[in-house]
Design an enzyme around this catalytic site. Structure first.
Site, PDB file in Angstrom:
ATOM      1  N   TYR A 137      28.105  38.646  48.131  1.00 17.63           N
ATOM      2  CA  TYR A 137      28.526  38.444  46.739  1.00 17.63           C
ATOM      3  C   TYR A 137      28.279  39.771  46.025  1.00 17.63           C
ATOM      4  CZ  TYR A 137      28.888  35.681  42.402  1.00 17.63           C
ATOM      5  OH  TYR A 137      29.269  35.180  41.179  1.00 17.63           O
ATOM      6  N   ARG A 188      41.829  41.917  38.113  1.00 13.55           N
ATOM      7  CA  ARG A 188      40.611  42.437  37.460  1.00 13.55           C
ATOM      8  C   ARG A 188      39.432  42.033  38.334  1.00 13.55           C
ATOM      9  NH1 ARG A 188      36.136  40.390  36.802  1.00 13.55           N
ATOM     10  NH2 ARG A 188      36.278  38.927  35.087  1.00 13.55           N
ATOM     11  N   LYS A 200      32.909  33.994  46.585  1.00 11.68           N
ATOM     12  CA  LYS A 200      32.607  32.851  45.709  1.00 11.68           C
ATOM     13  C   LYS A 200      32.499  31.573  46.549  1.00 11.68           C
ATOM     14  CE  LYS A 200      32.839  34.710  41.489  1.00 11.68           C
ATOM     15  NZ  LYS A 200      31.911  34.566  40.376  1.00 11.68           N
ATOM     16  N   GLU A 211      39.823  33.005  39.309  1.00  6.88           N
ATOM     17  CA  GLU A 211      38.785  34.032  39.348  1.00  6.88           C
ATOM     18  C   GLU A 211      39.381  35.425  39.216  1.00  6.88           C
ATOM     19  OE1 GLU A 211      35.393  32.947  39.887  1.00  6.88           O
ATOM     20  OE2 GLU A 211      35.060  34.983  39.147  1.00  6.88           O
ATOM     21  N   ASP A 212      38.817  36.209  38.351  1.00 13.95           N
ATOM     22  CA  ASP A 212      39.138  37.631  38.220  1.00 13.95           C
ATOM     23  C   ASP A 212      40.626  37.904  37.989  1.00 13.95           C
ATOM     24  OD1 ASP A 212      36.469  37.794  38.500  1.00 13.95           O
ATOM     25  OD2 ASP A 212      36.449  39.226  40.138  1.00 13.95           O
ATOM     26  N   ASP A 268      36.530  30.561  35.968  1.00 12.46           N
ATOM     27  CA  ASP A 268      35.105  30.875  36.107  1.00 12.46           C
ATOM     28  C   ASP A 268      34.675  31.985  35.156  1.00 12.46           C
ATOM     29  OD1 ASP A 268      32.552  30.871  37.309  1.00 12.46           O
ATOM     30  OD2 ASP A 268      33.143  32.540  38.598  1.00 12.46           O
ATOM     31  N   ASP A 269      35.516  33.007  34.986  1.00 15.40           N
ATOM     32  CA  ASP A 269      35.111  34.149  34.164  1.00 15.40           C
ATOM     33  C   ASP A 269      35.015  33.767  32.695  1.00 15.40           C
ATOM     34  OD1 ASP A 269      35.074  36.285  36.235  1.00 15.40           O
ATOM     35  OD2 ASP A 269      37.104  35.532  36.493  1.00 15.40           O
ATOM     36  N   ASN A 315      29.637  43.657  36.343  1.00 10.64           N
ATOM     37  CA  ASN A 315      29.487  43.832  37.795  1.00 10.64           C
ATOM     38  C   ASN A 315      30.502  44.837  38.306  1.00 10.64           C
ATOM     39  OD1 ASN A 315      27.519  41.716  38.063  1.00 10.64           O
ATOM     40  ND2 ASN A 315      29.187  40.260  37.738  1.00 10.64           N
TER      41      ASN A 315
HETATM   42  N1  LIG Z   1      27.683  38.329  35.018  1.00 11.20           N
HETATM   43  C1  LIG Z   1      28.686  37.512  35.163  1.00 11.20           C
HETATM   44  O1  LIG Z   1      28.529  36.337  35.540  1.00 11.20           O
HETATM   45  C2  LIG Z   1      30.069  37.969  34.863  1.00 11.20           C
HETATM   46  C3  LIG Z   1      30.353  39.282  34.635  1.00 11.20           C
HETATM   47  N2  LIG Z   1      31.634  39.673  34.371  1.00 11.20           N
HETATM   48  C4  LIG Z   1      31.866  41.102  34.197  1.00 11.20           C
HETATM   49  O2  LIG Z   1      32.313  41.352  32.901  1.00 11.20           O
HETATM   50  C5  LIG Z   1      33.125  42.507  32.909  1.00 11.20           C
HETATM   51  C6  LIG Z   1      34.334  42.263  32.043  1.00 11.20           C
HETATM   52  O3  LIG Z   1      35.106  41.201  32.538  1.00 11.20           O
HETATM   53  P1  LIG Z   1      36.362  40.660  31.699  1.00 11.20           P
HETATM   54  O4  LIG Z   1      35.948  40.242  30.349  1.00 11.20           O
HETATM   55  O5  LIG Z   1      37.059  39.662  32.512  1.00 11.20           O
HETATM   56  O6  LIG Z   1      37.226  42.008  31.623  1.00 11.20           O
HETATM   57  P2  LIG Z   1      38.365  42.388  30.627  1.00 11.20           P
HETATM   58  O7  LIG Z   1      39.055  43.532  31.217  1.00 11.20           O
HETATM   59  O8  LIG Z   1      39.127  41.162  30.251  1.00 11.20           O
HETATM   60  O9  LIG Z   1      37.584  42.881  29.319  1.00 11.20           O
HETATM   61  C7  LIG Z   1      36.858  44.052  29.196  1.00 11.20           C
HETATM   62  C8  LIG Z   1      36.566  44.291  27.720  1.00 11.20           C
HETATM   63  O10 LIG Z   1      35.659  45.382  27.597  1.00 11.20           O
HETATM   64  C9  LIG Z   1      36.140  46.253  26.587  1.00 11.20           C
HETATM   65  N3  LIG Z   1      35.679  47.622  26.801  1.00 11.20           N
HETATM   66  C10 LIG Z   1      36.149  48.522  27.692  1.00 11.20           C
HETATM   67  N4  LIG Z   1      35.518  49.705  27.531  1.00 11.20           N
HETATM   68  C11 LIG Z   1      34.621  49.531  26.543  1.00 11.20           C
HETATM   69  C12 LIG Z   1      33.692  50.379  25.895  1.00 11.20           C
HETATM   70  N5  LIG Z   1      33.538  51.639  26.276  1.00 11.20           N
HETATM   71  N6  LIG Z   1      32.939  49.862  24.893  1.00 11.20           N
HETATM   72  C13 LIG Z   1      33.082  48.599  24.513  1.00 11.20           C
HETATM   73  N7  LIG Z   1      33.953  47.727  25.083  1.00 11.20           N
HETATM   74  C14 LIG Z   1      34.710  48.198  26.074  1.00 11.20           C
HETATM   75  C15 LIG Z   1      37.654  46.139  26.656  1.00 11.20           C
HETATM   76  O11 LIG Z   1      38.253  46.604  25.463  1.00 11.20           O
HETATM   77  C16 LIG Z   1      37.798  44.652  26.892  1.00 11.20           C
HETATM   78  O12 LIG Z   1      37.729  43.986  25.652  1.00 11.20           O
HETATM   79  C17 LIG Z   1      33.416  42.828  34.380  1.00 11.20           C
HETATM   80  O13 LIG Z   1      32.626  43.919  34.764  1.00 11.20           O
HETATM   81  C18 LIG Z   1      32.953  41.604  35.116  1.00 11.20           C
HETATM   82  O14 LIG Z   1      32.401  41.922  36.372  1.00 11.20           O
HETATM   83  C19 LIG Z   1      32.655  38.788  34.262  1.00 11.20           C
HETATM   84  C20 LIG Z   1      32.439  37.466  34.494  1.00 11.20           C
HETATM   85  C21 LIG Z   1      31.135  36.968  34.862  1.00 11.20           C
HETATM   86  C1  LIG Z   2      30.525  37.366  38.448  1.00 13.91           C
HETATM   87  C2  LIG Z   2      31.943  37.411  38.149  1.00 13.91           C
HETATM   88  O1  LIG Z   2      32.618  36.395  38.184  1.00 13.91           O
HETATM   89  C3  LIG Z   2      32.556  38.654  37.763  1.00 13.91           C
HETATM   90  O2  LIG Z   2      31.869  39.672  37.638  1.00 13.91           O
HETATM   91  O3  LIG Z   2      33.772  38.647  37.550  1.00 13.91           O
HETATM   92 MG   LIG Z   3      34.695  36.778  38.213  1.00 16.75          MG
END
Ligand SMILES: NC(=O)C1=CN([C@@H]2O[C@H](COP(=O)(O)OP(=O)(O)OC[C@H]3O[C@@H](n4cnc5c(N)ncnc54)[C@H](O)[C@@H]3O)[C@@H](O)[C@H]2O)C=CC1
Ligand SMILES: CC(=O)C(=O)O
Ligand SMILES: [Mg+2]
Length: 603
Positions: free
Chosen positions: A129, A182, A200, A271-272, A294-295, A445
């Site tokens: 993962y 993504r 996953k 997912e993603d 999930d996201d 991540n």
């Molecule tokens: N810990 C967890 O369980 C999870 C973590 N994530 C992580 O969250 C991150 C984002 O995922 P999504 O929202 O789906 O992506 P996304 O691409 O939909 O959104 C990213 C956002 O970050 C903003 N952004 C980009 N550069 C930036 C900066 N320099 N300063 C401020 N904001 C900035 C963008 O404008 C956009 O609004 C990924 O790295 C993903 O791995 C996502 C889901 C679960």
């Molecule tokens: C953990 C997860 O779903 C993500 O980083 O997109």
């Molecule tokens: Mg995800």
């Protein structure tokens, strides 16, 4: 209303033993060498002599029968030798070597693979993962040896209804679907994103005990806009730009129709997907099919549980959540999912409208603070945009440091996908927070995309912070015998329970009520003592216990909403009559556990 009736059952459940009773026989439609080459059934040298006779295996294996325990010990020994032999080499080389040895075991013998995974989940989750799965996706075309899961591409339009019958399992319970647009914080990885559904679903088997013969990772390859991949001669996906608009949706529609025609009781986890499609498909399908994103939804519940834990960490009553100021960095599918669920929770707790509640939330994206003056703002983000009249001293597009200095937030939460944006200046600004224990959540991540490292957070923001990251970091040695605890705020704490609880309830939809129940359950899992020590989430070692509790909460919510239609022998009435403890017991009883079943051949 949020209840913190801490489960008295939590401690009890932590010591719960999972069924290791002798399993019933398993029907196999193959014989001889075909069985040895099928990881679902293969036991390698573990086939007893009688079974070798029955299945036509005699002579195809060395004569000595090796027990499951011996096979397990032998694998762990080779794993430890690999660790020893790769010591000192770069992290990426070591991680990929570990992934390879685990993947090879998977491709040979799934029973042993899942046993090894379940028993060593803390060590192996970072391999199968996040973070290693990210590296695997980046290098997938070169690492590819054997296919896992199914691939539907834009070229398969009109064929999916028949293709779905190519999958060899009669029943599928859980599907994780991506279009690779993504992948974690790594962007568009096209077909290589299949690693994520695979990872996953491995977590589904490990945490929720979904039978691995009933899982299906799926890649929907609609092209890629990643130029490097398009030019890579080894790239295994379609070499064309991503489909857009109606062309795109017609592919997803066709896939969903095909899946639910063959397996009407399956659950599909999206997912993603890039943000626009994440929201659009959730809207489009959630009232038609049993699915969730999930996201957007899993992440929201996990983050909310952590935010409530951060209130308790300050020694404050939970009701104080309504006064917490939260700066959210990242307005994508994950960030918007979190802010939306958190606002709903505050509104429920305070009895105030969501509009009033929004005052304490500050949302930033790559262009800084989002206000109503923002040009071309995405409609999904606009409900959270600040009215310039409400943010004295701040302006549209204000930088993160400016916002923190002005707002002095209790919580700084990153879901931006950008590594290191919580830099020294940002973290130092958090020292002026209005909270006695400011919370810093760097949830992006994989590890290199985390907004900051754990060590930097404790170093620059101070030792009294509570810290969480999406990918694992080691706890931080603060000197003087003190330790900065690192939490892993990852949707892995919820999605397995959401899937399993829904499956065993027999519900045909996944409602907000079911998701809220999942989040509440996770939030109430920790004791006050834990939270006051900065521990917001349980250890991943107890992931099956947590999943059983979350699954039960989801199932009970489905019952309360009269959506539970029952599963297998368990009818809706029986589900309704179950106490909370009985529901947890029912969920636990239905978790698959890897032991060798006697194989019975049928034509
Ligand atoms: N810990 C967890 O369980 C999870 C973590 N994530 C992580 O969250 C991150 C984002 O995922 P999504 O929202 O789906 O992506 P996304 O691409 O939909 O959104 C990213 C956002 O970050 C903003 N952004 C980009 N550069 C930036 C900066 N320099 N300063 C401020 N904001 C900035 C963008 O404008 C956009 O609004 C990924 O790295 C993903 O791995 C996502 C889901 C679960
Ligand atoms: C953990 C997860 O779903 C993500 O980083 O997109
Ligand atoms: Mg995800």
């Amino acid at each position: 209303m949020w209840k913190l009736a801490r489960f008295a059952a939590a401690n009890l459940s932590r010591s719960r033993r999972f069924s290791t009773a002798i399993p019933g026989p398993c029907i196999v439609h193959k014989r001889g060498a075909d069985i040895l080459h099928d990881p679902w059934f293969n036991k390698d040298t573990g086939f007893p002599l009688t079974e070798r006779d029955r299945l036509g295996l005699r002579g195809l294996l060395p004569p000595r029968v090796i027990s499951f325990e011996q096979q397990y010990a032998r694998f762990m020994e080779s794993y430890r030798s690999l660790e020893k032999n790769t010591r000192g080499q770069p992290d990426s080389i070591v991680s990929l070597a570990k992934w390879r040895i685990l993947n090879r075991l998977h491709d040979r013998n799934e029973t042993l693979y899942y046993r090894v995974l379940i028993d060593n989940i803390k060590n192996f989750a970072p391999i199968i993962y996040t973070p290693t799965v990210g590296l695997v996706c980046q290098n997938y075309s070169g690492l590819f040896r054997r296919p896992r899961g199914m691939y539907f591409s834009a070229k398969d339009k009109g064929e999916m209804m028949s293709m779905i019958y190519n999958w060899p399992a009669e029943q599928v319970d859980m599907i994780v679907l991506t279009d690779g647009s993504r992948i974690l914080g790594l962007g568009d990885l096209g077909v290589q994103g299949i690693g994520i559904p695979i990872g996953k679903l491995d977590m589904y088997v490990a945490a929720a005990g979904i039978n691995p013969q009933r899982i299906l990772p799926v890649m929907l390859d609609v092209g890629t806009n990643n130029q490097k991949l398009l030019e890579d001669p080894l790239y295994l996906g379609l070499r064309q730009p991503r489909l857009e608009e109606e062309e795109y949706l017609s592919i997803v529609d066709e896939f969903m129709e095909a899946v639910f025609t063959r397996w009407p009781k399956a659950i599909v986890q999206f997912e993603d997907f890039q943000m626009k499609w994440a929201f659009e498909t959730l809207q489009r399908y959630r009232k038609r099919f049993c699915m969730f994103n999930d996201d957007i939804q899993g992440t929201a519940g996990v983050a909310l549980a952590g935010l409530l834990g951060a209130v308790r960490a300050q020694g404050r009553p939970l009701a104080d959540f309504v006064n917490q100021k939260i700066v959210m960095v990242g307005a994508g599918s994950a960030g918007l999912g979190v802010i939306n669920m958190a606002i709903q929770a505050v509104s429920r707790m305070s009895g105030n409208s969501e509009t009033r509640t929004k005052n304490q939330f500050f949302l930033l994206d790559k262009d800084g603070l989002i206000t109503k003056e923002r040009k071309g703002l995405d409609p999904s983000a606009s409900p959270f945009a600040k009215d310039p009249r409400d943010i004295e001293g701040l302006r549209e597009g204000a930088s993160l440091v400016e916002v923190i200095k002005k707002v002095r937030p209790h919580v700084l939460l990153g879901l931006s996908g950008v590594g290191g944006i919580f830099n020294e200046e940002v973290l130092k600004a958090m020292r002026e927070s209005d909270s006695s224990k400011p919370a810093i959540f760097a949830m992006s991540n994989p590890t290199m995309n985390a907004e900051c490292t754990a060590a930097d957070a404790f170093k620059h923001a101070g030792e009294n912070i509570v810290f969480a990251s999406g990918s694992p970091f080691e706890n931080v040695d603060l000197g003087n015998g003190k330790v900065g605890h690192v939490n892993q705020a990852n949707n892995m704490y919820l999605f397995p329970g959401i899937g399993l609880g829904t499956l065993l309830s027999g519900a045909h939809f996944i409602t907000d009520g079911m998701l809220q129940a999942a989040a509440e359950c996770l939030a109430s899992y920790m004791t006050d003592e834990d939270t006051q020590n900065g521990i917001l989430y349980p250890s991943i070692n107890s992931i099956r216990d947590i999943t059983a509790e979350v699954g039960a909460a989801v199932l009970r919510a489905a019952v309360a909403e009269e959506l539970a239609e029952g599963h297998g022998d368990m009818g809706p009435r029986e589900l309704k009559n179950m106490s909370k403890e009985e529901t947890v017991e029912y969920i636990t009883r239905n978790m698959w556990y890897p032991i060798y079943s006697p194989l019975v051949h049928e034509k």
